[in-house]
Design a protein around this motif. Structure first.
Motif, PDB file in Angstrom:
ATOM      1  N   GLN A 207       0.824  -1.207   0.000  1.00 40.04           N
ATOM      2  CA  GLN A 207       0.000   0.000   0.000  1.00 40.04           C
ATOM      3  C   GLN A 207       0.855   1.254   0.000  1.00 40.04           C
ATOM      4  N   ASP A 208       1.951   1.256   0.785  1.00 37.38           N
ATOM      5  CA  ASP A 208       2.846   2.407   0.823  1.00 37.38           C
ATOM      6  C   ASP A 208       3.455   2.699  -0.543  1.00 37.38           C
ATOM      7  N   TYR A 209       3.673   1.654  -1.321  1.00 32.75           N
ATOM      8  CA  TYR A 209       4.301   1.823  -2.626  1.00 32.75           C
ATOM      9  C   TYR A 209       3.266   1.889  -3.756  1.00 32.75           C
ATOM     10  N   HIS A 210       1.993   2.028  -3.376  1.00 32.27           N
ATOM     11  CA  HIS A 210       0.919   2.186  -4.353  1.00 32.27           C
ATOM     12  C   HIS A 210       0.852   1.001  -5.317  1.00 32.27           C
ATOM     13  N   ALA A 211       1.220  -0.184  -4.802  1.00 33.98           N
ATOM     14  CA  ALA A 211       1.074  -1.413  -5.552  1.00 33.98           C
ATOM     15  C   ALA A 211      -0.204  -2.112  -5.085  1.00 33.98           C
ATOM     16  N   THR A 510      15.858   2.829 -24.183  1.00 30.19           N
ATOM     17  CA  THR A 510      16.317   3.305 -22.883  1.00 30.19           C
ATOM     18  C   THR A 510      15.185   3.137 -21.873  1.00 30.19           C
ATOM     19  N   LEU A 511      15.524   3.320 -20.605  1.00 31.71           N
ATOM     20  CA  LEU A 511      14.501   3.188 -19.571  1.00 31.71           C
ATOM     21  C   LEU A 511      13.400   4.222 -19.731  1.00 31.71           C
ATOM     22  N   SER A 512      13.739   5.372 -20.269  1.00 30.40           N
ATOM     23  CA  SER A 512      12.753   6.443 -20.358  1.00 30.40           C
ATOM     24  C   SER A 512      11.869   6.352 -21.596  1.00 30.40           C
ATOM     25  N   ASN A 513      12.328   5.647 -22.674  1.00 30.51           N
ATOM     26  CA  ASN A 513      11.497   5.603 -23.875  1.00 30.51           C
ATOM     27  C   ASN A 513      10.944   4.217 -24.198  1.00 30.51           C
ATOM     28  N   SER A 514      11.312   3.201 -23.413  1.00 27.08           N
ATOM     29  CA  SER A 514      10.826   1.851 -23.703  1.00 27.08           C
ATOM     30  C   SER A 514       9.360   1.714 -23.314  1.00 27.08           C
ATOM     31  N   THR A 515       8.599   1.037 -24.142  1.00 22.95           N
ATOM     32  CA  THR A 515       7.180   0.795 -23.842  1.00 22.95           C
ATOM     33  C   THR A 515       6.999  -0.281 -22.774  1.00 22.95           C
ATOM     34  N   GLY A 519       5.500   2.734 -15.009  1.00 20.47           N
ATOM     35  CA  GLY A 519       5.398   3.474 -13.760  1.00 20.47           C
ATOM     36  C   GLY A 519       6.756   3.641 -13.121  1.00 20.47           C
ATOM     37  N   GLN A 520       6.752   4.035 -11.854  1.00 23.80           N
ATOM     38  CA  GLN A 520       8.015   4.279 -11.162  1.00 23.80           C
ATOM     39  C   GLN A 520       7.792   4.225  -9.655  1.00 23.80           C
ATOM     40  N   VAL A 521       8.778   3.643  -8.928  1.00 27.30           N
ATOM     41  CA  VAL A 521       8.757   3.635  -7.468  1.00 27.30           C
ATOM     42  C   VAL A 521      10.149   3.998  -6.966  1.00 27.30           C
ATOM     43  N   ILE A 522      10.250   4.246  -5.671  1.00 30.68           N
ATOM     44  CA  ILE A 522      11.542   4.427  -5.018  1.00 30.68           C
ATOM     45  C   ILE A 522      11.976   3.071  -4.478  1.00 30.68           C
ATOM     46  N   ALA A 523      13.216   2.697  -4.707  1.00 33.10           N
ATOM     47  CA  ALA A 523      13.684   1.368  -4.303  1.00 33.10           C
ATOM     48  C   ALA A 523      13.455   1.125  -2.816  1.00 33.10           C
ATOM     49  N   ASP A 524      13.879   2.034  -1.975  1.00 32.38           N
ATOM     50  CA  ASP A 524      13.678   1.931  -0.535  1.00 32.38           C
ATOM     51  C   ASP A 524      13.617   3.337   0.018  1.00 32.38           C
ATOM     52  N   LYS A 525      12.468   3.733   0.559  1.00 34.49           N
ATOM     53  CA  LYS A 525      12.268   5.109   0.978  1.00 34.49           C
ATOM     54  C   LYS A 525      13.147   5.495   2.158  1.00 34.49           C
ATOM     55  N   THR A 526      13.662   4.494   2.894  1.00 31.82           N
ATOM     56  CA  THR A 526      14.495   4.781   4.055  1.00 31.82           C
ATOM     57  C   THR A 526      15.973   4.820   3.707  1.00 31.82           C
ATOM     58  N   GLY A 535       7.502  -2.165 -14.623  1.00 36.58           N
ATOM     59  CA  GLY A 535       7.217  -2.565 -15.985  1.00 36.58           C
ATOM     60  C   GLY A 535       6.007  -3.452 -16.154  1.00 36.58           C
ATOM     61  N   ASN A 536       5.740  -3.745 -17.402  1.00 34.90           N
ATOM     62  CA  ASN A 536       4.658  -4.625 -17.819  1.00 34.90           C
ATOM     63  C   ASN A 536       5.216  -6.040 -17.886  1.00 34.90           C
ATOM     64  N   ALA A 537       4.964  -6.821 -16.839  1.00 36.29           N
ATOM     65  CA  ALA A 537       5.545  -8.155 -16.758  1.00 36.29           C
ATOM     66  C   ALA A 537       5.028  -9.067 -17.868  1.00 36.29           C
TER      67      ALA A 537
END
Length: 901
Positions: A207-211, A510-515, A519-526, A535-537
């Motif tokens: 929930q914290d990571y909006h997953a 690249t990571l920014s233009n690949s389909t 989305g995006q998350v922070i690896a570890d907020k602490t 990504g789209n698994a």
């Protein structure tokens, strides 16, 4: 707050509660209930809906029973977590002894947030016998005899019986113990039962990571008795659920650690330097994992109870399908050595730069465990005849695994020395604002050509057979004689196809233009504020599978991991039960004969040879004597003593692993292959125990010792041992047995209810248990220390709980501690006991609260891992913290409803 759950304050508080429980239980014999007749000693005592376990007066074995009520008394995701709460049982998220576990079975498996494997008295599941309603469960894992029990939810079971000692009528290949998962029959209830169970929950970290964070589970039960005298019964249950999970992970790149000071540039550890204290880390990979597990299954039981004959048909099915994605962004510095010569001629090692890596993979897993049996019992005067036939199927698969890697360009790497500090045991790379900015600029990460991979792994097993037992009652000293025979056949098949170095995205991606990335998350907020594109698994899997389908593998590549085999076990036993006053004596003798056939791929090791499938055969036979003594005293409790022999067969892979050939840089060849001449590990087991129970307490103590020969162990990366033969330019290595090993321990268990306190306080109680274990093994390998602890044996385990059951309420606060253990031996120049991998201690504080407004309705709220402790923590070195793997899966909360009508 420290993320490592073995903090002194937690240990002291929990240990104090355990000690209070044991002392209170032992000090209250005067409050014991009056002695009961032997016919009543196995009846349940029910108080406020929670039972006190009675003295098991009629059982010669050292057993523990977990009832259906026990399974739901604490917040358990599966039956493995419930088993962790009894003495002598340790659990883990990873198998620990698999040669190919890698991240899938290791840190990524731990990121799923549940435990899957059970050890009894320090012996892993490979050394246990697992039963479903008394018949063998199929061992479906590819590289061991273990079973992943995490697919079984904590519902739909009548009870779990844990046998820590074995009598002659039980399977002999149980060095650790025997687990029997038993489902209900209609005669376990009244004339009828209709019951539903609904559960909802969520993962706080997800929930914290909006997953996706919500979980749910539903079960329905039905039971009826009918016919004259209600002789016929039918019971059926089915369940379906989905559990979401998320975890933060810290990993290090394989091989990217070494010695801070060495002989030669990045060489060996110098004399006088402690290896653990001299370690240096060369990479730090921050990961985020998310996914879901879908579980479904059920059980059916048909039974008929006649005047002298009973018949039954039982079937069970459990299935788990996991979809998991792992995202990693890390700094890997192993390619930029910067050693500095010291005045003493040694080198101080360091890394002058580091590469930025991004990695995205799927880690699916499918598991299944099913069984069916048909049996009956007939009483002919003093003679009782029992027989049944059974079938079980097990599956362990990792289908459709796909992965891809992106790298930052050389001009955008760390551009400076790789240095780390440590905070709460986490290695923190020291990054400037500019370095962190480049790491978080996803447009700089380009696809690494040839980094795509697709694998499809599956392993299955089926076991079937029959057994018959005859028990004859006598008068006098010998009260009973039993004989029996059993035959079972197991058929195993495993395959793992690997398509590496394939491309399935545009080379300019690249990571920014690949389909692929949505989305995006922070690896570890602490600890790691690194941006991770998510990504789209499904799309990653589709692209990788399509690219793999276009590749034609050579036979050596396609079939190198194919292994099939069968195992026939024929057994017979004789057992007597003698009664001499208050002393019961049970001598027994069991004989087992095993024949194993394997079929595997053998790669040609020299010119003129042809690769192809080959077969081999292994056989062993063994006598297993046993002696159990039980002394029952009305005032002093029940004393048990036992000595028995048991054994464990080698895994199929060890016996018939396919031949692989590696050409060395000097032109010689290294060949590895299975060894059909491996001997089974044998064990002489000793057990002493005492237990006592009364109106308000129960207490028990047990001591055990296991003396083992031909110890079997994992050599770290595979099952291979030291070179067996050297001929001309070819070295052939095979797995070999180790030497002598032993494990011993002490188990203390107790519960006390303050029933004599006034009012609602009479519902207060405490419970706890402590297990202390020690072990040693001779590895017979010259590239490491001769004697080390046995792998997988935690030194300390304990549980403590305080509960309050006034009237219609029930609240329980429980603490579980799983001590550290040696998880993998290390060999060679970076090997030795100090370099072995250790899984450090983990713990969890859990809370459950139940409300029963009416007998037919029960509402329960649970929170597990209240303190948000890490769920997995592994290090290189027992006491070192320099090279860690850490997983934090967060808190889990749930609400459930049970309604009978």
């Amino acid at each position: 707050m420290s993320p490592i759950p073995s903090a002194r304050a937690q240990r002291c508080a929990a240990a104090s509660l355990v000690l209070l429980t044991l002392l209170a239980s032992a000090s209250m014999p005067a409050l014991a209930a009056a002695p009961r007749d032997s016919d009543d000693q196995d009846k349940e005592i029910v108080v406020n809906g929670t039972k006190l376990v009675p003295v098991r007066a009629n059982d010669a074995r050292q057993t523990t029973t977990i009832s259906a009520a026990d399974l739901q008394a604490s917040p358990n995701t599966n039956v493995v977590e419930a088993l962790a709460r009894i003495p002598g049982i340790s659990v883990s998220a990873t198998e620990g002894l698999s040669p190919s576990e890698g991240n899938h079975g290791g840190i990524d498996g731990a990121a799923r947030g549940t435990s899957n494997f059970v050890s009894i008295r320090g012996l892993s599941g490979s050394y246990n016998v697992n039963l479903l309603n008394g018949v063998n469960a199929a061992q479906g894992m590819p590289y061991s005899r273990n079973i992943s029990l995490g697919l079984l939810p904590p519902i739909g079971l009548r009870q779990i019986v844990v046998s820590k000692t074995s009598t002659a009528d039980m399977d002999g290949d149980a060095v650790g113990g025997t687990l029997d998962f038993q489902t209900p029959t209609a005669h376990d209830f009244g004339k009828s039962l209709n019951r539903i169970y609904l559960q909802g929950g969520f993962s706080q970290l997800a929930q914290d990571y909006h997953a996706p964070a919500a979980s749910y589970l539903g079960q329905a039960e039905f039971a009826r008795q009918f016919g004259a005298d209600h002789a016929f019964g039918i019971y059926a249950t089915g369940y379906y659920g989905k559990r979401r999970f998320a975890a933060t992970q810290l990993d290090f790149q394989g091989g990217q650690w070494g010695y801070a000071v060495s002989v030669g540039k990045q060489g060996t550890n110098p004399d006088g330097f402690n290896r653990e204290d001299n370690l240096i880390l060369k990479s730090a990979n921050a990961q985020f994992s998310r996914g879901e597990e879908r579980r479904y299954g059920g059980a059916v039981s048909l039974d008929w109870h006649g005047a002298a004959t009973s018949l039954w048909l039982k079937a069970t099915h459990a299935r788990s399908d996991i979809q998991q994605q792992i995202y990693q962004k890390g700094i890997q510095a192993g390619n930029y050595p910067a050693p500095v010569l010291r005045p003493d001629g040694l080198y101080h090692n360091g890394e002058s730069d580091g590469e930025y890596h991004y990695w995205f993979e799927t880690a699916p897993a499918n598991s299944q465990l099913s069984s069916v049996q048909l049996g009956g019992e007939t009483q002919l005067g003093r003679l009782v005849l029992r027989s049944n036939s059974f079938y079980s199927y097990g599956l362990s698969a990792a289908p459709d695994h796909a992965e891809i890697t992106y790298l930052a360009g050389t001009a955008n790497d760390l551009n400076g020395p790789f240095q780390v500090s440590y905070r709460n045991h986490y290695p923190i790379p020291l990054l400037s604002a500019a370095q962190l900015g480049r790491l978080n600029d996803n447009s700089l990460f380009a696809y690494q050509v040839g980094s795509g991979e697709y694998t499809a792994a599956t392993s299955s097993a089926k076991v079937y057979g029959s057994k018959v037992d005859a028990v004859y009652a006598l008068d006098g000293l010998v009260r009973e004689i039993a004989i029996g025979a059993k035959f079972s056949r197991s058929e195993r098949s495993s395959d793992n196809v690997d398509y590496s170095n394939i491309d399935f995205v545009p080379l300019t991606s690249t990571l920014s233009n690949s389909t692929l990335f949505t989305g995006q998350v922070i690896a570890d907020k602490t600890y790691y504020p690194y941006t991770l594109p998510t990504g789209n698994a499904a799309e990653l899997t589709r692209l990788a599978a399509a690219a793999a389908a276009a590749v034609t593998l050579s036979p050596d590549s396609r079939y190198k991991n194919v292994l099939a085999g069968n195992e026939n076990v024929a057994a017979g036993y004789a057992l007597a039960r003698m009664q001499w006053g208050a002393l019961e004596i049970q001598p027994g003798l069991r004989y087992e004969n095993t024949v194993i056939h394997n079929r595997f791929w053998s790669k040609a090791s020299s010119a003129g040879q042809v690769s192809g499938f080959q077969t081999n055969r292994s056989a062993n036979h063994i006598l297993l004597p046993s002696l159990h003594l039980v002394l029952r005293s009305a005032g002093a409790g029940v004393f048990r003593a036992a000595i028995w022999r048991s054994y464990s067969r080698p895994a199929f892979f060890q016996l018939g692993g396919g031949r692989t050939v590696k050409r060395n840089t000097d032109g010689t060849f290294s060949v590895t292959e299975g060894n059909p001449n491996l001997r089974p590990m044998t064990s002489t087991n000793y057990d002493l125990s005492w237990e006592q129970s009364g109106r308000v307490y129960r207490v028990s103590a047990a001591a055990f010792y296991k003396d083992m020969n031909d110890y079997m162990y994992d050599r770290g990366t595979d099952y291979r041992s030291t070179p067996a033969t050297v001929t001309n330019d070819t070295t052939v290595s095979k797995p070999t047995n180790g030497g002598h090993a032993h494990v011993y321990g002490l188990e203390l268990d107790g519960e006390f209810r303050f029933r004599d306190l006034p009012g609602a306080l009479s519902g207060l109680g405490v419970a706890g248990n402590v297990t202390l274990q020690r072990s040693a093994a001779r590895l017979l390998d010259p590239t490491t220390d001769a004697v080390q602890p046995m792998a997988g044996v935690p030194q300390t385990l304990y549980n403590a709980s305080i509960f309050f059951n006034p009237a219609r309420f029930e609240t329980r606060l429980s603490y579980h501690f799983n001590g550290r253990l040696l998880s993998k031996y290390k060999f060679g120049t970076t090997g030795g006991a100090l370099m072995s991998e250790w899984t450090q201690a983990t713990s969890s504080l859990d809370l459950s609260a139940a409300y029963v407004p009416m007998p037919s309705l029960r509402l329960v709220a649970t929170v597990s891992n209240l303190l948000d402790n890490v769920s997995f923590y592994r290090t290189v070195g027992k006491d070192a913290e320099t090279v860690p793997q850490i997983v934090r899966a967060g808190r889990q909360a749930g609400l459930s409803l049970t309604y009978s009508f």
